[in-house]
Design an enzyme around this catalytic site. Structure first.
Site, mmCIF file in Angstrom:
data_model
loop_
_atom_site.group_PDB
_atom_site.id
_atom_site.type_symbol
_atom_site.label_atom_id
_atom_site.label_comp_id
_atom_site.label_asym_id
_atom_site.label_seq_id
_atom_site.Cartn_x
_atom_site.Cartn_y
_atom_site.Cartn_z
ATOM 1 N N SER A 42 0.800 -1.223 0.000
ATOM 2 C CA SER A 42 0.000 0.000 0.000
ATOM 3 C C SER A 42 0.830 1.269 0.000
ATOM 4 O O SER A 42 0.319 2.345 -0.307
ATOM 5 C CB SER A 42 -0.947 0.017 1.206
ATOM 6 O OG SER A 42 -0.227 0.158 2.415
ATOM 7 N N LYS A 119 0.909 4.532 7.007
ATOM 8 C CA LYS A 119 0.411 5.362 5.906
ATOM 9 C C LYS A 119 1.072 6.728 6.002
ATOM 10 O O LYS A 119 1.840 7.010 6.910
ATOM 11 C CB LYS A 119 -1.114 5.530 5.979
ATOM 12 C CG LYS A 119 -1.922 4.238 6.044
ATOM 13 C CD LYS A 119 -1.941 3.484 4.730
ATOM 14 C CE LYS A 119 -2.766 2.195 4.865
ATOM 15 N NZ LYS A 119 -2.698 1.375 3.638
#
Length: 278
Positions: A42, A119
């Site tokens: 990701s 993230k």
């Protein structure tokens, strides 16, 4: 008899040494640095599957999330940080440190599952965030984006989970070249980082998100392959992340393994030792 006593004393000293070592390791992990192994794609190409890094816990100070989780499914061990330090949960504050900044790559506890995620900080408290046709808008203004060629990788299973990469150049056979479009995105505070594009999909067009006070909006750099704040946590995404859920900031990759285990030293990526995380 003296020999037996000596053996008994030696065993006790060994046990004490192990206990002390575990205590020191626990304190070190709780207060300073936490090891983190990148399990998914990701955050490509900033972080690759198999990257190993230490998260700086001193960067944001301390909260209940600073306590380590001990998860070992093979042995039936599932001790969550909240089980240890849950008494400090609930006030959405931190002790010492500073608040996350836009563009930071940070590890945080998922608001619903409690699992550690990594993230990039995109939206700060009070911001509005939206994606239109794949372009990020912060507080109504589009961010600057420049093309930077492609990110290419081998179309093969990756990491312990043997995940197969998604490709912009359609289905690619095993061993082929999997390509994604690459761009450099510049955030309002001047932080530049690369992002990848695979295809046009639902997450390329979103509603306007209003980031609540004390919360942050997180996104993966591999935009079409990231479960992040674009989806509410009640719907399987991340949603807004409370300040108290941050674990620490990721600054540098220590080493990286392209194989199924970090122990397979012959699969280590020579070009990623002590790579700075931008």
């Amino acid at each position: 008899m003296a020999s037996d006593t000596k053996k008994g004393g030696g065993l006790w000293e060994t046990i004490k040494t192990i206990v002390y070592a575990l205590l020191i390791a626990g304190v070190f992990r709780t207060l300073f640095f936490q090891p983190f192994w990148i399990p998914s794609g990701s955050m490509k190409d900033t972080l690759l599957i198999g990257d190993f890094l230490f998260v700086n816990k001193m960067a944001y100070g301390y909260s209940y999330a600073s306590c380590p989780s001990i998860i070992m499914p093979r042995f039936g061990i599932n001790i969550d940080a909240q089980d240890i330090c849950g008494i400090f949960d609930g006030d959405n504050t931190r002790l010492f440190g500073s608040e996350p900044e836009r563009g930071d790559v940070a590890v945080f506890r998922h608001p619903s599952t409690g699992r550690d995620f990594i993230k990039r900080v995109i939206g700060l408290p009070g911001d509005t965030v939206q994606v239109r046709n794949g372009l990020l808008y912060i507080n109504g203004e589009p961010v600057q984006v420049e093309e930077e060629g492609t990110f290419d990788e081998v179309a093969a299973p990756q990491g312990p989970q043997q995940l197969r990469p998604r490709c912009a150049n359609g289905p690619v056979g095993p061993g082929g070249t999997c390509t994604k479009e690459k761009f450099v995105e510049t955030l309002p505070n001047g932080v530049e980082h690369s992002i990848l594009n695979i295809t046009n999909q639902g997450s390329d067009n979103t509603a306007v998100y209003h980031v609540p006070e004390g919360h942050y909006f997180m996104m993966g750099d591999n935009r079409d392959n990231s479960s992040d704040s674009r989806v509410p946590n009640i719907a399987g995404g991340v949603g807004f992340v409370p300040l108290e859920n941050f674990v620490g900031k990721a600054n540098r990759v220590i080493f990286s393994s392209a194989g199924r285990s970090m122990l397979f030293f012959w699969t280590w990526r020579a070009d990623r030792f002590f790579e700075k995380i931008e």
